[in-house]
Structures are given as structure tokens and as C-alpha cells.
Design an enzyme around this catalytic site. Sequence first.
Site, PDB file in Angstrom:
ATOM      1  N   TRP A  52       5.368  24.719  22.050  1.00  0.00           N
ATOM      2  CA  TRP A  52       3.895  24.674  22.018  1.00  0.00           C
ATOM      3  C   TRP A  52       3.404  25.017  23.416  1.00  0.00           C
ATOM      4  O   TRP A  52       3.681  24.304  24.384  1.00  0.00           O
ATOM      5  CB  TRP A  52       3.377  23.285  21.627  1.00  0.00           C
ATOM      6  CG  TRP A  52       1.876  23.266  21.520  1.00  0.00           C
ATOM      7  CD1 TRP A  52       0.977  23.310  22.553  1.00  0.00           C
ATOM      8  CD2 TRP A  52       1.088  23.232  20.320  1.00  0.00           C
ATOM      9  NE1 TRP A  52      -0.319  23.298  22.078  1.00  0.00           N
ATOM     10  CE2 TRP A  52      -0.279  23.248  20.700  1.00  0.00           C
ATOM     11  CE3 TRP A  52       1.406  23.185  18.960  1.00  0.00           C
ATOM     12  CZ2 TRP A  52      -1.325  23.216  19.771  1.00  0.00           C
ATOM     13  CZ3 TRP A  52       0.360  23.143  18.046  1.00  0.00           C
ATOM     14  CH2 TRP A  52      -0.982  23.155  18.446  1.00  0.00           C
ATOM     15  N   GLU A  67       9.582  24.894  27.446  1.00  0.00           N
ATOM     16  CA  GLU A  67       9.308  23.527  27.902  1.00  0.00           C
ATOM     17  C   GLU A  67      10.660  22.864  28.211  1.00  0.00           C
ATOM     18  O   GLU A  67      11.605  23.035  27.430  1.00  0.00           O
ATOM     19  CB  GLU A  67       8.655  22.702  26.789  1.00  0.00           C
ATOM     20  CG  GLU A  67       7.345  23.211  26.264  1.00  0.00           C
ATOM     21  CD  GLU A  67       7.067  22.645  24.856  1.00  0.00           C
ATOM     22  OE1 GLU A  67       6.678  21.478  24.747  1.00  0.00           O
ATOM     23  OE2 GLU A  67       7.259  23.391  23.882  1.00  0.00           O
ATOM     24  N   ASP A  79       7.171  25.622  31.306  1.00  0.00           N
ATOM     25  CA  ASP A  79       5.914  24.979  30.939  1.00  0.00           C
ATOM     26  C   ASP A  79       6.110  23.475  31.096  1.00  0.00           C
ATOM     27  O   ASP A  79       6.703  22.814  30.238  1.00  0.00           O
ATOM     28  CB  ASP A  79       5.584  25.353  29.487  1.00  0.00           C
ATOM     29  CG  ASP A  79       4.339  24.636  28.965  1.00  0.00           C
ATOM     30  OD1 ASP A  79       3.900  23.658  29.590  1.00  0.00           O
ATOM     31  OD2 ASP A  79       3.825  25.068  27.915  1.00  0.00           O
ATOM     32  N   GLN A 133       3.493  18.879  30.037  1.00  0.00           N
ATOM     33  CA  GLN A 133       3.724  17.484  29.657  1.00  0.00           C
ATOM     34  C   GLN A 133       4.747  16.810  30.554  1.00  0.00           C
ATOM     35  O   GLN A 133       4.710  15.603  30.753  1.00  0.00           O
ATOM     36  CB  GLN A 133       4.234  17.412  28.217  1.00  0.00           C
ATOM     37  CG  GLN A 133       3.220  17.842  27.187  1.00  0.00           C
ATOM     38  CD  GLN A 133       3.507  17.266  25.812  1.00  0.00           C
ATOM     39  OE1 GLN A 133       4.326  16.365  25.637  1.00  0.00           O
ATOM     40  NE2 GLN A 133       2.826  17.781  24.820  1.00  0.00           N
ATOM     41  N   LYS A 136      -2.125  18.947  31.881  1.00  0.00           N
ATOM     42  CA  LYS A 136      -2.190  17.583  31.354  1.00  0.00           C
ATOM     43  C   LYS A 136      -1.977  16.469  32.394  1.00  0.00           C
ATOM     44  O   LYS A 136      -2.905  15.799  32.799  1.00  0.00           O
ATOM     45  CB  LYS A 136      -1.148  17.428  30.261  1.00  0.00           C
ATOM     46  CG  LYS A 136      -1.438  18.248  29.009  1.00  0.00           C
ATOM     47  CD  LYS A 136      -0.399  17.970  27.971  1.00  0.00           C
ATOM     48  CE  LYS A 136      -0.637  18.709  26.675  1.00  0.00           C
ATOM     49  NZ  LYS A 136      -1.682  18.159  25.849  1.00  0.00           N
ATOM     50  N   ARG A 166       6.270  10.769  17.843  1.00  0.00           N
ATOM     51  CA  ARG A 166       6.440  11.006  19.291  1.00  0.00           C
ATOM     52  C   ARG A 166       5.761   9.886  20.077  1.00  0.00           C
ATOM     53  O   ARG A 166       4.645   9.500  19.775  1.00  0.00           O
ATOM     54  CB  ARG A 166       5.815  12.339  19.670  1.00  0.00           C
ATOM     55  CG  ARG A 166       5.840  12.602  21.162  1.00  0.00           C
ATOM     56  CD  ARG A 166       5.206  13.921  21.518  1.00  0.00           C
ATOM     57  NE  ARG A 166       3.792  13.955  21.209  1.00  0.00           N
ATOM     58  CZ  ARG A 166       3.018  15.036  21.358  1.00  0.00           C
ATOM     59  NH1 ARG A 166       3.541  16.170  21.775  1.00  0.00           N
ATOM     60  NH2 ARG A 166       1.730  14.998  21.071  1.00  0.00           N
TER      61      ARG A 166
HETATM   62  C1  LIG Z   1       3.806  21.871  26.580  1.00  0.00           C
HETATM   63  C2  LIG Z   1       2.379  22.326  26.470  1.00  0.00           C
HETATM   64  N1  LIG Z   1       2.007  23.467  27.050  1.00  0.00           N
HETATM   65  C3  LIG Z   1       0.745  23.916  26.984  1.00  0.00           C
HETATM   66  C4  LIG Z   1      -0.209  23.220  26.286  1.00  0.00           C
HETATM   67  C5  LIG Z   1      -1.606  23.757  26.199  1.00  0.00           C
HETATM   68  O1  LIG Z   1      -2.451  22.981  26.983  1.00  0.00           O
HETATM   69  P1  LIG Z   1      -4.014  22.967  26.686  1.00  0.00           P
HETATM   70  O2  LIG Z   1      -4.189  22.297  25.380  1.00  0.00           O
HETATM   71  O3  LIG Z   1      -4.571  22.179  27.838  1.00  0.00           O
HETATM   72  O4  LIG Z   1      -4.465  24.379  26.708  1.00  0.00           O
HETATM   73  C6  LIG Z   1       0.127  22.035  25.641  1.00  0.00           C
HETATM   74  C7  LIG Z   1      -0.869  21.289  24.863  1.00  0.00           C
HETATM   75  O5  LIG Z   1      -0.596  20.452  24.074  1.00  0.00           O
HETATM   76  C8  LIG Z   1       1.463  21.566  25.739  1.00  0.00           C
HETATM   77  O6  LIG Z   1       1.854  20.447  25.130  1.00  0.00           O
END
Ligand SMILES: Cc1ncc(COP(=O)(O)O)c(C=O)c1O
Length: 448
Positions: A141, A213, A246, A249, A275, A411
Site C-alpha cells: 500500500w 515497505e 516506503d 508507517q 504518518k 492489525r
Molecule cells: C505504507 C504506506 N505508504 C503510503 C501511504 C499513503 O499515505 P497517505 O495516505 O498519507 O497518502 C500509506 C497510507 O496508508 C501507507 O500505509
Amino acid sequence: MVWSRRACSLPPVDDRVGLLVRYGGEFVDGVVGRASGSFVETVDGRRVLDFTAGQICATVGHNHPRVVAAIERACRDVLHLNSWMLSEPVLALAQRLVGTLPEPLRRVMLLSTGGEGIEAGLRMAKLSSGRFEVLSLTRSWHGVTGGASAVTYAASRHGYGPMVPGAFALPAPYAYRCPIRHCDEVCDCSCLEAGFELFDQVSAGSPAAVVAEPVLSAGGVIVPPPGYFARLAELAHERGMLVMLDECQTGLGRLGTMYGFQVYGVVPDLLVLSKTLGGGVPISALITSSAIERECFGRGFTHVTSHVSDPMPAAAALAVIDVVEEEHLADRARARGHYLLERLGDLQERHEQIGDVRGLGLLCGLELVLSRDTREPADALGLALTDECQRRGLSINLVRGGTGGQASCLRMAPPLTVSEDEIDLAATIIDEALRTVVNRTAAAAAAS
Ligand SMILES: Cc1ncc(COP(=O)(O)O)c(C=O)c1O
């Protein structure tokens, strides 16, 4: 839909809810009036233990006084500026972030959301390499904006028209349900090798970047095995691809280290934070090397947004980093994460519906199954359980699990300031809620 919150029977239901666009299933019932530490409180006085840290942003706890004070100060000084004007909080944050990071991560761009950070990283990877193909993991994500959603596979891609060309998927290292039916319980990275081999065959010869991620969160809390990212970086670099991690989180302590990449002993070419950086305020950071920045600048890199380099969110982020360091939140995440996993393990021993328990630091999940033998995902149980937990005062997310679009993984990502007592409370609520939901389902089946 990845996760959906069904309304549960909590007062008060406010008619004005009907004025809002539903952007991810139904809203949770109740209207929140305050938040502090690990709890949010509804206007009618219900306290809810927040095991999602807001939307995984409030790692320092809700409304941390240091963050609130920094925002108040920034409101008095300067909130927002022309995109080319710089302020002290922005310069201080760039210096502070770079001070927490290894070489060659020396150039910082401050934006508003995680998706924006991903977009900026993708554009820099494409511009600097002159190529356009991007690999990312199934179950990933990265956001809902155009470029980010093209490399996101945890959300449904149906119904929004064509995605950005050049996006390819690598099978996620989901050991509980091996995507290439090779491993069981322990991933040996064959999926990574097979994924790159497949990519080589479908590539149009323009490999630019790999995005991942460190722990796939929305995809079902999937923890890649040790060595995974070192091998991923090797395979990417062999093909001239940049590695973008990424850490929206996982950055700033959640996995038990300041950054997730430190768990895996790699350094990305591009790093995205969001975040957890703002402690509840929208801010993201794209961080890269001087060489990549120089290359992009030379090619006319343009990525001006309304809130790029805004001072107020930068001031909040500075306070967040202070709190993470001074309160040793990465160490606490490691210790409390062990404790949470132990408590979830106890639950697994008591409830046969819990097929798997996994996580790293304070990003943990438990996967619900209809049978431990078949591992058939129990999505309906997941929905009923999250609703029942919410009713009993615990907020947890239901995220992806299973082999298709199922959402069968609970989660947990509480603030890193969470106490052992709060973890015990959460475990007790899940225990009782699961028993209630299973008994209710059995009673309904017997009556029908
Ligand atoms: C791992 C990760 N990357 C990017 C994003 C995208 O962030 P945003 O919702 O602030 O655009 C999220 C959002 O949930 C995320 O969990």
C-alpha cells in the site's frame, strides 16, 4: 475494499454523518471529542483504546504536549509560506532528519502526505534514470494518488480505469500463504528470485525502481525474512533500478529501530517518511542522495505543491523526533512489541480461529481462519470481531489476509508509548470479544 468498518451499535448516531462521502466503507459510530496518549474519547464520554494510533500516525501518543506546544508556537510565528520561501523549522528538520540517517541520504524534500512522498520519489527515479518501469510488492500500500496507486496492490484496482504504464508486481514474501506455493511458515526468498525472473521477461527494457515497505502493513502485516531487502537491493541494482523504501508507517521507531531498513542492514536510494513523522499533522519527507538530487535538478525537476516546505508541520515533526529520541521510543517499541506478540500468542493457544500471529516491533497482526488445517480466511469473523472490539472500547484495523481480496488479519499498531497494562487490556478485550462472536455465530447456526 481492503478494510471496511461496519457501523456497530454505539450511540450517538449523528444525522450529519449522511453528509459525508464514505471513502472506505462505513464510519465507526460515535463522535470523538478528545484524544490523549493511547485513548480517544467520544463526546458522550466513552474511552476507546486506540490500537491503530489514529491512522498509524500518532506514534508518540495522541496530542503529545511537546507536539501541541510546537504547533501552537508555529501558529504564532508562521504557518504557511510561498513554496520557494524557507523557514527555520524546515531547515532545522532537514538537518535533524539527515542527522538520523546514514550516507548517502543527504537531501530532503518536505511534502504533506505519504502518497505525495511516493509520487515525488517515483518522479525522481524516472527522471534521473530516464526509465519508467517500477516493481512493487503484491499486497503493498503506497497511497491513492495516480502514481502511488499504480504501485499499490493491497487495494482493489477495479473500476478506476487504466493505471500508470510500467507498474509490475513482485510476489510478497507471505510465508503463511506462500504466493508461489514453495515455502511454509518460513520464507526462503524464492518468491523474490521468481519475481525478478518474471519481470525480466515482461520488461520493455526500462527498469527504473523497486518500491517496498519494510513490513507490508495494509497487506496483512507481512514481515519479510532477514536477508530479503539485501537481496532485493542486489537484484534491483544489477538492473540499474533504484530502491525506494516506503517507511510511512515504519519510520521513527515502530519496528524497534529508528528506521525499518536498519533491521535489514540496507540503505535505500530513496526513502519516504510520512504518518509517524507528523505525530498527527500531515507531513511527509522524500529523502535521497546528493547525486540523485543533482541529476534531477539538472534535468529540470519540478514538483511544487501548495504545502511543500511549510513551516508549521515541520515544527511538529521536529517535536516528534525529539520525543522519539528522548523517550527512547524505538527501544520501547521493541520491548512492548515482544510483550504484545506474547499476549497474542496466548490468545492463539486459546482460540483455534487464530491461524497465525506475526509482527515486528509494535506492528503486529493476527490472522483469522475458519480452520487451521485448511487456513481458509475468516473475513466475516474478522468484521464481526473488529465491531465487537470497538463496542467494548478497543479500536483495531481489519486488513488484508488470505489469498484474494479477503480482509482477515487484525492489525495492531498502538502508539509506541503504550503501556503493558494497555496491552493487557487490549488482549483481554480481543479474548472476550472473540469468544462472544464465536458463541453468537454458533448459536445463530444452531437456531437456523
Ligand atoms: C505504507 C504506506 N505508504 C503510503 C501511504 C499513503 O499515505 P497517505 O495516505 O498519507 O497518502 C500509506 C497510507 O496508508 C501507507 O500505509
